[in-house]
Design a protein around this motif. Structure first.
Motif, PDB file in Angstrom:
ATOM      1  N   SER A 170       0.812  -1.224   0.000  1.00 24.76           N
ATOM      2  CA  SER A 170       0.000   0.000   0.000  1.00 24.76           C
ATOM      3  C   SER A 170       0.839   1.265   0.000  1.00 24.76           C
ATOM      4  O   SER A 170       0.297   2.356   0.073  1.00 24.76           O
ATOM      5  CB  SER A 170      -0.964   0.000   1.190  1.00 24.76           C
ATOM      6  N   SER A 213      -4.465  -5.169   0.942  1.00 23.45           N
ATOM      7  CA  SER A 213      -4.401  -3.701   0.861  1.00 23.45           C
ATOM      8  C   SER A 213      -4.104  -3.247  -0.561  1.00 23.45           C
ATOM      9  O   SER A 213      -4.588  -2.201  -1.001  1.00 23.45           O
ATOM     10  CB  SER A 213      -3.322  -3.165   1.809  1.00 23.45           C
ATOM     11  N   TYR A 214      -3.301  -4.040  -1.271  1.00 25.41           N
ATOM     12  CA  TYR A 214      -3.043  -3.719  -2.679  1.00 25.41           C
ATOM     13  C   TYR A 214      -4.311  -3.908  -3.506  1.00 25.41           C
ATOM     14  O   TYR A 214      -4.613  -3.095  -4.387  1.00 25.41           O
ATOM     15  CB  TYR A 214      -1.907  -4.594  -3.217  1.00 25.41           C
ATOM     16  N   LYS A 240      -6.284  -0.909  -3.034  1.00 27.20           N
ATOM     17  CA  LYS A 240      -5.695   0.233  -3.739  1.00 27.20           C
ATOM     18  C   LYS A 240      -6.043   0.221  -5.224  1.00 27.20           C
ATOM     19  O   LYS A 240      -6.477   1.232  -5.787  1.00 27.20           O
ATOM     20  CB  LYS A 240      -4.184   0.214  -3.537  1.00 27.20           C
ATOM     21  N   ASN A 274      -8.704  -2.549   7.173  1.00 26.32           N
ATOM     22  CA  ASN A 274      -8.719  -1.367   6.306  1.00 26.32           C
ATOM     23  C   ASN A 274     -10.000  -0.540   6.421  1.00 26.32           C
ATOM     24  O   ASN A 274     -10.043   0.606   5.931  1.00 26.32           O
ATOM     25  CB  ASN A 274      -8.489  -1.774   4.853  1.00 26.32           C
TER      26      ASN A 274
END
Length: 302
Positions: A130, A168-169, A172, A203
């Motif tokens: 991230s 988290s990617y 994103k 998140n």
């Protein structure tokens, strides 16, 4: 925190602030004395980034110094601060190696305890997935055309933490479209899907301040086990962002479906043991929960 953009991204700010303060004071204890867990403890992480950068050690000396910095658990005021040190060392490894993922993971491998390794891996993979503070040095170990890279090429010992933070990617690249993140989490190896959904939960604390939205996004998970790990992720994130403030965690557990309440309140209990070395203090926090069943679940894990 009334400003959504600050609420969402202030972890970066605290990294930069403590880097700057380390430059001024020149030692970890003096900066740590001013740190707390505001914005997920970024103050602790930035301090370690600046420390290692300023030491400018060669490879052998770096490996030797890297495993000494965090010291012993007793050197820290709470288990949480001890944990944040190892996580911060992962961030610091990426900071000083210009986001060299293999080299950073190798530094983390130097720790003896598996918990220390995993915490360190978490800082490495957080930085990679991230880019929490790497606006000026983007990771070289992500591929726009392959959302599962680098987890799909790494040794097994790294995969639990890699897939946890790859979530988290996914967030994103999908612009926080949690339905899309859910679909991507279901495409990774099944053994690691719970890690992916846990991070959907963590998140939420940053994505929104609306607990009903958090709950609804966890409800996107396709079965009760994955819903529960998402709920656990929300609580663990509250616990590391709002240390000593249980009200948010308790309020969130009140919103979740009945079948998720046990997991929710048990995670509160686990979180209290991160806040203090004294188990009686942690138990007393559980006893303050007005929901008697919730209080009992909280106590059961201490």
């Amino acid at each position: 925190e009334e400003y959504p953009e600050v609420y969402a991204r202030c972890h970066e700010v605290t990294h930069f602030l403590s880097r700057s303060e380390y430059e001024r004071l020149g030692n970890i204890p003096d900066v740590y004395a001013q740190c707390d867990s505001t914005c997920h403890g970024g103050c602790y992480h930035g301090t370690l980034e600046a420390y290692l950068k300023n030491k400018n050690l060669d490879e052998n000396d770096l490996k030797e110094e890297f495993v000494k910095v965090c010291g012993k658990k007793e050197d820290h005021p709470t288990p949480l601060v001890f944990n944040e040190c190892f996580h911060g060392m992962g961030h610091a490894a990426m900071f000083i190696t210009d986001t060299d993922l293999p080299k950073s993971l190798s530094l983390c491998d130097g720790f003896n305890e598996q918990n220390a390794k995993n915490r360190c891996f978490s800082g490495v993979f957080m930085e990679n997935s991230s880019s929490s503070t790497s606006k000026d040095h983007k990771s070289r170990f992500i591929k726009a055309e392959d959302p599962f890279y680098p987890c799909n090429i790494l040794e097994e010992k790294y995969l639990t933490i890699c897939w946890r933070y790859q979530s988290s990617y996914f967030a994103k690249i999908s612009s926080d479209n949690w339905s899309e993140v859910t679909k991507l989490c279901l495409k990774i190896p099944q053994n690691y899907q719970d890690e992916c959904f846990r991070t959907i939960g963590t998140n939420q604390v940053g994505f929104t301040q609306d607990m009903n939205v958090m709950r609804a996004n966890c409800e996107l998970a396709p079965n009760s086990d994955l819903k529960n790990v998402c709920v656990i992720g929300v609580i663990s994130s509250f616990a590391y962002r709002f240390v000593g403030e249980p009200a948010k965690m308790i309020a969130f557990c009140a919103t979740v479906q009945e079948k998720s309440k046990e997991s929710c309140f048990k995670q509160i209990g686990a979180s209290f043991t991160d806040w203090t070395f004294d188990k009686e203090v942690a138990k007393n926090e559980c006893r303050k929960i007005s929901d008697q069943k919730g209080a009992d679940w909280c106590l059961s894990v201490i």
